[in-house]
Write a protein that holds these residues in place. Structure first.
Motif, PDB file in Angstrom:
ATOM      1  N   HIS A   1       0.810  -1.216   0.000  1.00 10.56           N
ATOM      2  CA  HIS A   1       0.000   0.000   0.000  1.00 10.56           C
ATOM      3  C   HIS A   1       0.844   1.266   0.000  1.00 10.56           C
ATOM      4  O   HIS A   1       0.291   2.370  -0.025  1.00 10.56           O
ATOM      5  N   CYS A   2       2.154   1.112   0.075  1.00 12.70           N
ATOM      6  CA  CYS A   2       3.014   2.294   0.219  1.00 12.70           C
ATOM      7  C   CYS A   2       2.944   3.174  -1.037  1.00 12.70           C
ATOM      8  O   CYS A   2       3.225   2.722  -2.138  1.00 12.70           O
ATOM      9  N   PRO A   3       2.612   4.435  -0.879  1.00  8.40           N
ATOM     10  CA  PRO A   3       2.518   5.321  -2.035  1.00  8.40           C
ATOM     11  C   PRO A   3       3.853   5.959  -2.424  1.00  8.40           C
ATOM     12  O   PRO A   3       3.915   6.707  -3.404  1.00  8.40           O
ATOM     13  N   ASN A   4       4.903   5.682  -1.658  1.00  2.00           N
ATOM     14  CA  ASN A   4       6.152   6.421  -1.847  1.00  2.00           C
ATOM     15  C   ASN A   4       7.315   5.605  -2.406  1.00  2.00           C
ATOM     16  O   ASN A   4       8.100   6.105  -3.220  1.00  2.00           O
ATOM     17  N   ILE A   5       7.460   4.373  -1.949  1.00  2.00           N
ATOM     18  CA  ILE A   5       8.704   3.652  -2.210  1.00  2.00           C
ATOM     19  C   ILE A   5       8.906   3.376  -3.706  1.00  2.00           C
ATOM     20  O   ILE A   5      10.016   3.529  -4.234  1.00  2.00           O
ATOM     21  N   GLY A   6       7.838   2.996  -4.389  1.00  2.00           N
ATOM     22  CA  GLY A   6       7.952   2.707  -5.820  1.00  2.00           C
ATOM     23  C   GLY A   6       8.312   3.956  -6.612  1.00  2.00           C
ATOM     24  O   GLY A   6       9.156   3.923  -7.513  1.00  2.00           O
ATOM     25  N   ALA A   7       7.692   5.075  -6.248  1.00  5.27           N
ATOM     26  CA  ALA A   7       7.955   6.336  -6.952  1.00  5.27           C
ATOM     27  C   ALA A   7       9.397   6.785  -6.733  1.00  5.27           C
ATOM     28  O   ALA A   7      10.061   7.255  -7.668  1.00  5.27           O
ATOM     29  N   ALA A   8       9.882   6.639  -5.503  1.00  6.67           N
ATOM     30  CA  ALA A   8      11.257   7.055  -5.200  1.00  6.67           C
ATOM     31  C   ALA A   8      12.259   6.193  -5.961  1.00  6.67           C
ATOM     32  O   ALA A   8      13.214   6.704  -6.564  1.00  6.67           O
ATOM     33  N   PHE A   9      12.028   4.893  -5.958  1.00 10.62           N
ATOM     34  CA  PHE A   9      12.945   3.977  -6.653  1.00 10.62           C
ATOM     35  C   PHE A   9      12.975   4.290  -8.152  1.00 10.62           C
ATOM     36  O   PHE A   9      14.041   4.392  -8.766  1.00 10.62           O
ATOM     37  N   SER A  10      11.790   4.447  -8.703  1.00  8.83           N
ATOM     38  CA  SER A  10      11.676   4.727 -10.131  1.00  8.83           C
ATOM     39  C   SER A  10      12.386   6.034 -10.493  1.00  8.83           C
ATOM     40  O   SER A  10      13.087   6.120 -11.512  1.00  8.83           O
ATOM     41  N   ALA A  11      12.219   7.055  -9.665  1.00  6.36           N
ATOM     42  CA  ALA A  11      12.843   8.355  -9.940  1.00  6.36           C
ATOM     43  C   ALA A  11      14.361   8.259  -9.892  1.00  6.36           C
ATOM     44  O   ALA A  11      15.057   8.820 -10.743  1.00  6.36           O
ATOM     45  N   LEU A  12      14.874   7.534  -8.898  1.00  9.22           N
ATOM     46  CA  LEU A  12      16.334   7.417  -8.782  1.00  9.22           C
ATOM     47  C   LEU A  12      16.915   6.646  -9.959  1.00  9.22           C
ATOM     48  O   LEU A  12      17.971   7.000 -10.501  1.00  9.22           O
ATOM     49  N   ARG A  13      16.215   5.606 -10.371  1.00  9.88           N
ATOM     50  CA  ARG A  13      16.672   4.844 -11.534  1.00  9.88           C
ATOM     51  C   ARG A  13      16.657   5.720 -12.791  1.00  9.88           C
ATOM     52  O   ARG A  13      17.580   5.682 -13.601  1.00  9.88           O
ATOM     53  N   ALA A  14      15.611   6.530 -12.897  1.00  9.39           N
ATOM     54  CA  ALA A  14      15.505   7.406 -14.065  1.00  9.39           C
ATOM     55  C   ALA A  14      16.628   8.442 -14.088  1.00  9.39           C
ATOM     56  O   ALA A  14      17.043   8.897 -15.160  1.00  9.39           O
ATOM     57  N   LEU A  15      17.123   8.782 -12.911  1.00  6.89           N
ATOM     58  CA  LEU A  15      18.229   9.739 -12.828  1.00  6.89           C
ATOM     59  C   LEU A  15      19.582   9.078 -13.088  1.00  6.89           C
ATOM     60  O   LEU A  15      20.605   9.752 -13.104  1.00  6.89           O
ATOM     61  N   GLY A  16      19.571   7.775 -13.219  1.00  5.13           N
ATOM     62  CA  GLY A  16      20.800   7.069 -13.550  1.00  5.13           C
ATOM     63  C   GLY A  16      21.485   6.372 -12.391  1.00  5.13           C
ATOM     64  O   GLY A  16      22.576   5.806 -12.558  1.00  5.13           O
ATOM     65  N   PHE A  17      20.874   6.386 -11.217  1.00  9.20           N
ATOM     66  CA  PHE A  17      21.479   5.704 -10.074  1.00  9.20           C
ATOM     67  C   PHE A  17      21.261   4.195 -10.209  1.00  9.20           C
ATOM     68  O   PHE A  17      20.145   3.731 -10.406  1.00  9.20           O
TER      69      PHE A  17
END
Lengths: 159, 172
Positions: free
Chosen positions: A116-132
């Motif tokens: 149900h977490c609304p944050n963890i998936g978005a954070a992971f996806s954003a960091l990956r998109a930034l190249g991390f």
């Protein structure tokens, strides 16, 4: 019946963009289940790393909600959320902007059950998109209390 | 033999120190745990009305920590609203404590949904006074004497919770 209801709400939120509140503030909902299993980190493993004298500790970011961070958070963790909202994602992006892309980063939330977490998936996806590429998501099954504090792992109380 | 009073004095001193340490440790350690009196608090609800937990002594209180971003929480709210309507006259009082960071989002949510009980904004201090609200949903069932009889972390078994509420209402 209970799980059916919850699943229905989650599916509705994922499919339509959650209409119920803050998660709808301009950010796309990304399911926690979208994070590959290989990129999950178990709490016991992070706790062992933090207790060790290793000089190569990861940067630990709490990408959830401020009030929960203020109550208690992982030792040395920084607040950088909530990633389920556009404004929170901007905080996260700003925090990591100048970091080398091979930096070791651990993100965690623990606001509510993993699915149900609304944050963890978005954070992971954003960091990956930034190249991390060295990003791990701390797998907290139920919440930060039962998954970390009650296990006696290192914690800082108060903001 | 002459030093017996000194020994007794030292023993008494040690006992006092031990007791004071236990007493000093007790409130924080037991906060929000079962069979303790729920910590009183005073807040203003979203309608601007002052709300104090102790004003509900004599009623059974379901204190629900929630947030608009918490899926399981928003599943519970319509059920709690129904219970408030159904059992309110019999002595149930539901109180919602939002742990959202953004009060505007809560007001928007409340305006959209027909919530039949007061909602107030919580904070870290209020969470800590209940032993820590480190994840949601989380609810406390408080009997008519102000004693915590249930602490539910995560998704509760709603049928069991309802049965317990009905039992408490019958008792008081």
């Amino acid at each position: 019946m209970k799980s059916l209801t919850n699943a229905t709400v989650l599916s509705f939120c994922l499919g339509m963009g959650c209409p119920f509140g803050a998660s709808g503030v301009g950010a796309e909902t990304v399911a926690a289940s979208s994070i590959p299993a290989a990129d999950l980190l178990q709490p016991a493993d992070l706790a062992a790393t933090l207790k060790s004298n290793s000089t190569t500790r990861p940067l630990v970011l709490q990408i959830g909600f401020r009030k929960l961070f203020d109550e208690a958070h992982i030792v040395d963790a920084e607040y950088a959320g909530p990633s389920g909202e556009s404004a929170g994602l901007a905080v996260l992006r700003k925090r990591v902007a100048k970091l080398p892309r091979d930096s070791a980063i651990v993100i965690y939330c623990g606001c509510c059950p993993w699915g149900h977490c609304p944050n963890i998936g978005a954070a992971f996806s954003a960091l990956r998109a930034l190249g991390f590429r060295n990003v791990k998501a701390l797998y907290i099954a139920d919440n930060f209390g039962t998954g970390w504090i009650e296990k006696g792992y290192p914690v800082t109380r108060g903001g | 033999m002459w030093h017996l009073p000194r020994v007794l004095g030292m023993t008494a001193l040690c006992a006092c120190l031990t007791i004071s340490i236990v007493v000093a440790d007790t409130p924080a350690r037991l906060a929000g745990t079962l069979n303790t009196i729920a910590p009183d608090f005073m807040r203003t609800d979203l309608s601007g009305r002052p709300l104090q937990l102790n004003q509900f002594k004599g009623r059974v209180v379901l204190l629900n920590f929630w947030a608009t971003w918490c899926g399981p929480c928003i599943t519970e709210i319509p059920v709690f609203s129904r219970w408030q309507r159904r059992y309110g006259d019999a002595g149930l009082q539901v109180i919602g404590v939002s742990m959202d960071d953004d009060e505007t989002a809560v007001k928007r949510f409340v305006a959209k949904h027909n919530i039949s009980y007061p909602i107030l904004m919580g904070d870290a201090k209020l969470g800590e006074s209940f032993g820590g609200v480190f994840g949601l949903p989380q609810s406390f069932l408080i009997d008519a004497r102000g004693r915590i009889v249930l602490r539910s972390v995560g998704e509760p078994n709603m049928e069991a919770l309802r049965s317990q509420i009905e039992g408490l209402i019958r008792v008081h």
